[in-house]
Scaffold this motif. Structure first.
Motif, PDB file in Angstrom:
ATOM      1  N   GLN A 214       0.819  -1.209   0.000  1.00  0.00           N
ATOM      2  CA  GLN A 214       0.000   0.000   0.000  1.00  0.00           C
ATOM      3  C   GLN A 214       0.855   1.262   0.000  1.00  0.00           C
ATOM      4  N   GLN A 215       1.999   1.214   0.659  1.00  0.00           N
ATOM      5  CA  GLN A 215       2.901   2.366   0.633  1.00  0.00           C
ATOM      6  C   GLN A 215       3.437   2.604  -0.777  1.00  0.00           C
ATOM      7  N   LYS A 216       3.807   1.513  -1.469  1.00  0.00           N
ATOM      8  CA  LYS A 216       4.273   1.645  -2.854  1.00  0.00           C
ATOM      9  C   LYS A 216       3.162   2.200  -3.749  1.00  0.00           C
ATOM     10  N   ASN A 217       1.938   1.692  -3.542  1.00  0.00           N
ATOM     11  CA  ASN A 217       0.806   2.182  -4.331  1.00  0.00           C
ATOM     12  C   ASN A 217       0.592   3.684  -4.125  1.00  0.00           C
ATOM     13  N   ALA A 218       0.773   4.127  -2.871  1.00  0.00           N
ATOM     14  CA  ALA A 218       0.580   5.547  -2.569  1.00  0.00           C
ATOM     15  C   ALA A 218       1.588   6.405  -3.325  1.00  0.00           C
ATOM     16  N   VAL A 219       2.839   5.927  -3.435  1.00  0.00           N
ATOM     17  CA  VAL A 219       3.870   6.684  -4.140  1.00  0.00           C
ATOM     18  C   VAL A 219       3.563   6.741  -5.636  1.00  0.00           C
ATOM     19  N   HIS A 220       3.210   5.605  -6.219  1.00  0.00           N
ATOM     20  CA  HIS A 220       2.865   5.585  -7.643  1.00  0.00           C
ATOM     21  C   HIS A 220       1.646   6.472  -7.910  1.00  0.00           C
ATOM     22  N   ASN A 221       0.646   6.369  -7.032  1.00  0.00           N
ATOM     23  CA  ASN A 221      -0.570   7.181  -7.170  1.00  0.00           C
ATOM     24  C   ASN A 221      -0.249   8.670  -7.194  1.00  0.00           C
ATOM     25  N   ALA A 222       0.683   9.064  -6.315  1.00  0.00           N
ATOM     26  CA  ALA A 222       0.996  10.485  -6.141  1.00  0.00           C
ATOM     27  C   ALA A 222       1.541  11.117  -7.409  1.00  0.00           C
ATOM     28  N   LEU A 223       2.290  10.346  -8.211  1.00  0.00           N
ATOM     29  CA  LEU A 223       2.898  10.909  -9.413  1.00  0.00           C
ATOM     30  C   LEU A 223       2.119  10.577 -10.681  1.00  0.00           C
ATOM     31  N   LYS A 224       1.285   9.547 -10.647  1.00  0.00           N
ATOM     32  CA  LYS A 224       0.420   9.233 -11.792  1.00  0.00           C
ATOM     33  C   LYS A 224      -0.727  10.225 -11.905  1.00  0.00           C
ATOM     34  N   ASN A 225      -1.167  10.749 -10.755  1.00  0.00           N
ATOM     35  CA  ASN A 225      -2.352  11.607 -10.699  1.00  0.00           C
ATOM     36  C   ASN A 225      -1.979  12.983 -10.166  1.00  0.00           C
ATOM     37  N   CYS A 226      -2.633  14.008 -10.694  1.00  0.00           N
ATOM     38  CA  CYS A 226      -2.309  15.370 -10.256  1.00  0.00           C
ATOM     39  C   CYS A 226      -2.923  15.709  -8.908  1.00  0.00           C
ATOM     40  N   ILE A 227      -3.834  14.885  -8.426  1.00  0.00           N
ATOM     41  CA  ILE A 227      -4.284  14.986  -7.040  1.00  0.00           C
ATOM     42  C   ILE A 227      -4.534  13.577  -6.529  1.00  0.00           C
ATOM     43  N   SER A 228      -4.086  13.291  -5.326  1.00  0.00           N
ATOM     44  CA  SER A 228      -4.284  11.971  -4.726  1.00  0.00           C
ATOM     45  C   SER A 228      -4.330  12.119  -3.216  1.00  0.00           C
ATOM     46  N   VAL A 229      -4.780  11.057  -2.562  1.00  0.00           N
ATOM     47  CA  VAL A 229      -4.990  11.084  -1.120  1.00  0.00           C
ATOM     48  C   VAL A 229      -4.352   9.862  -0.483  1.00  0.00           C
ATOM     49  N   VAL A 230      -3.731  10.056   0.667  1.00  0.00           N
ATOM     50  CA  VAL A 230      -3.213   8.961   1.479  1.00  0.00           C
ATOM     51  C   VAL A 230      -3.778   9.121   2.886  1.00  0.00           C
ATOM     52  N   THR A 231      -4.464   8.101   3.380  1.00  0.00           N
ATOM     53  CA  THR A 231      -4.992   8.146   4.738  1.00  0.00           C
ATOM     54  C   THR A 231      -4.497   6.939   5.526  1.00  0.00           C
TER      55      THR A 231
END
Length: 713
Positions: A325-342
């Motif tokens: 999930q931590q890896k997914n959060a990093v990929h999400n952050a740069l693939k998308n111009c807005i993202s959320v981690v909770t």
């Protein structure tokens, strides 16, 4: 009860209040017997021995004995401005109570005439030179508007209130408030209640249309303070009656005033039943537009292989292994111009922030184009400590005037916002507007937070709505890294709605059940013992309420201070009428101050006191000087509320939950309290209260249409 009489003795007299003995016009029956004179405390300025006064209030037993605590009071002036009161009010430069008394005693009924037209004669008074006489004359003539204000409010507005109104409206002050006394709500520090009190003293009718409209605004602002962005228009009347006494107009009159607000552009009706204040609706729609725009944007920065390589390098360097999930959060952050981690406490949010930064740089982003920010100074400094990069508050990042945020054309920028659950719709709109300052810049925004913590103090629930939205890429971190003991276990139990009997108890999580009457003393003793074993910086008491309970922050602060830092006759520094700071006091900043680089929630200790200023050394080593005016933004911090504790972490946390806190008991409050502890949590109180808090989740629901605007944009 109401009394009339003459001031016989004054114990003290300040700009805003006085205390002393009033000789009554006739003996009066009080709870402790008949009296011809009584002690009093009242909000009066310019009062002197011999003045005839009227007071209304409650006769209460205090540490000084029985006294009349006046809720309203006035000096009789026979409808005119009393010249002695004016001279003693502080508006006339160089004239204090003693000199004012001399002037009036010398010239009697001719005092005003002498000051106005024969000012040279003031030099007949001992202590007044010709130059000083001229100054008194000029100040008096220049203060005509101020004198009119004193008269308008019947001598019952304080000097500070009069000065504040005059600074806002100048020579047109009287004309302005005569047209609408509720205009003073525009002035910082004047809410509806204060304006209404002064308006009633000026003789306004309870059902005056100006009062009704101001009451509707007040009701809507109260709704906003409760966290809602809009209110059902058909319920406004009920809210007005709940908050404001004496309004008996029909529903048609309320509807007419609302229609005028809408016509004037101050309010908007959505779907014929949802009433918004216009500024709130604008903020909500601005946030929605930014999110929708960011979801549509796609830039060529993200490189999956480079991100994976950056993650592998970080694992080799730190010796840790990222969970999926931590890896997914990093990929999400740069693939998308807005993202959320909770994620909850210790689930690796800080680790993810550092990984996102590394991945951004690995993909070609510039280190100088990374912005780290959080709602509070504490949280932003924690980001700086953990990442080694500059971090600041959101307010400071946005800037103001010539120092506002500026982004260059076609450059890549990364914004990482921590503790996002604390961001209300006002701050969010300010932040998104600043980030969107240049449409040609390429921007990535990552919102980090814990959706299970308390919602923002202000309106809206932006972070939760982003997490709940199927449109916004969101990653939830579940695995606990920071600690594996009872704190993490119990925080997770609270999230799942499991009661106290399922808690894991031990040295790092202590619960001691006791009646509410014993809880306050137990908290104080635990604090003293914990500080003795470590440091005052590493121990924090956090409680549900600021006032109105035996374990309120204000109450326990005084008790703990008297135990840990008792008064010893040394110099103190006045902050407010009710608070003076001592050397070595623990204090907390209560408002953001960008210019001085101190922020709401920053804690430190008083390390120097002089006549002119007080020095506070904050826990990160910064020293800041405070004047008396600045010190009003400080409070004691041995004990703080759970709301104030958001965004902070402390080695040892001491807290309490009893049925006395009934109105505040809710799951996210308990969860937030527990998750502030890094190493040890000590809780006192009643098991029923803890279980009640765990079961109560209704406080999360807030009136907002943010998700709807996001879809429509």
């Amino acid at each position: 009860m109401q009394v009339e009489g003459t001031i016989e003795k004054l114990f003290f007299s300040s700009d805003d209040a006085a205390a002393g003995i009033v000789a009554l016009e006739k003996p009066t029956a009080f709870p402790d017997g008949m009296h011809s004179k009584v002690r009093f405390f009242a909000k009066l300025f310019g009062v002197a021995v011999g003045d005839r006064v009227s007071m209304e209030g409650e006769y209460v037993n205090t540490k000084y004995g029985y006294q009349l605590k006046a809720t309203s009071a006035r000096i009789y002036t026979d409808g005119n401005v009393d010249i002695k009161s004016v001279l003693m009010s502080g508006f006339i430069k160089g004239v204090g109570p003693a000199l004012a008394e001399k002037i009036v005693k010398t010239f009697g009924e001719d005092t005003e005439k002498i000051i106005s037209t024969a000012w040279e004669r003031l030099a007949e008074v001992s202590g007044i030179t010709l130059d000083k006489a001229r100054t008194i004359h000029e100040c008096y003539n220049q203060s005509s508007t101020i004198l009119e204000l004193i008269s308008y409010f019947g001598g019952e507005a304080t000097r500070n209130q009069i000065n504040t109104i005059y600074r806002k409206y100048g020579d047109r002050a009287v004309e302005t408030i005569q047209r609408n006394p509720y205009r003073i709500i525009e002035i910082d520090g004047f809410g509806f209640k204060k304006a209404d009190e002064l308006a009633k003293k000026s003789g306004i009718d309870a059902n005056d249309p100006m009062r009704v409209k101001a009451a509707i605004y007040y009701a809507m602002e109260t709704i906003c303070e409760e966290g809602h962005c809009y209110y059902n228009v058909n319920s406004v009347r009920r809210k007005v009656n709940e908050l404001v006494d004496g309004i008996t107009v029909s529903d048609d009159v309320i509807a007419e005033q609302i229609a005028q607000m809408i016509q004037a552009g101050d309010a908007v009706l959505v779907d014929n039943d949802k009433l918004y204040l216009t500024n709130l609706l604008n903020c909500e729609k601005l946030c929605a537009r930014f999110v929708a725009k960011s979801l549509r944007n796609h830039y060529r920065l993200y490189d999956e292989k480079k991100v994976d390589e950056a993650l592998r390098e970080a694992e080799l360097k730190t010796g840790m292994t990222y969970e999926i999930q931590q890896k997914n959060a990093v990929h999400n952050a740069l693939k998308n111009c807005i993202s959320v981690v909770t994620g909850g406490p210790g689930t690796g949010k800080t680790t993810v922030i550092k990984a996102i930064i590394s991945a951004f740089i690995a993909c070609g982003g510039r280190k100088d184009n990374i912005y780290l920010a959080a709602p509070t100074g504490k949280a932003s400094r924690r980001m700086k400590e953990s990442t080694g990069l500059e971090a600041t508050t959101i307010h400071r990042m946005c800037g103001f005037g010539d120092n506002c945020l500026r982004l260059d054309d076609f450059e890549d920028y990364l914004f990482v916002i921590d503790e996002s659950s604390m961001i209300d719709i006002f701050l969010a709109s300010k932040m998104f507007k600043a980030i969107d300052c240049n449409p040609k810049a390429k921007v990535w925004v990552v919102m980090i937070g814990d959706v299970d913590q308390l919602p923002p103090i202000g309106p809206g629930c932006l972070f939760r709505e982003l997490v709940d939205s199927p449109l916004v890429p969101t990653v939830t971190l579940l695995f606990t890294h920071r600690f594996g003991g009872a704190i993490a276990t119990n925080a997770e139990a609270i999230k799942k709605g499991r009661g106290l009997k399922f808690f894991s108890l031990g040295p790092d999580f202590i619960f001691r059940e006791m009646p509410k009457e014993d809880t306050g003393q137990a908290v104080v003793d635990a604090f003293i013992n914990a500080v003795a074993a470590s440091s005052v910086k590493d121990v924090q008491v956090i409680v549900p309420m600021k006032t109105r309970s035996n374990t309120a922050a204000n109450t326990l602060n005084q008790v703990i201070r008297d135990r840990i830092n008792p008064e010893d006759g040394s110099k103190t520094f006045p902050a407010t009428k009710n608070l003076e700071f001592r050397l070595n006091d623990r204090v907390m900043q209560t408002k953001n101050d960008d210019e001085r680089d101190v922020y709401n929630g920053d804690c430190g200790s008083v390390t120097e006191i002089s006549d002119a200023y007080m020095t506070v050394t904050f826990d990160d080593g910064r020293t800041v000087e405070y004047t008396a005016a600045d010190a009003k933004n400080l409070t004691l911090s041995y004990v703080i509320t759970i709301h104030k504790a958001q965004g902070s972490e402390v080695k040892t946390v001491i807290t309490c939950f009893t049925n006395e806190h009934y109105i505040m008991l809710q799951k996210n409050l308990l969860y937030t309290a527990i998750s502030r502890a890094k190493e040890r949590l000590i809780m006192f109180g009643e098991a029923k209260a803890v279980d009640m808090a765990i079961r109560k989740v209704s406080a999360i629901n807030r009136n907002s249409l943010l998700k709807r605007w996001m879809i429509q944009d």
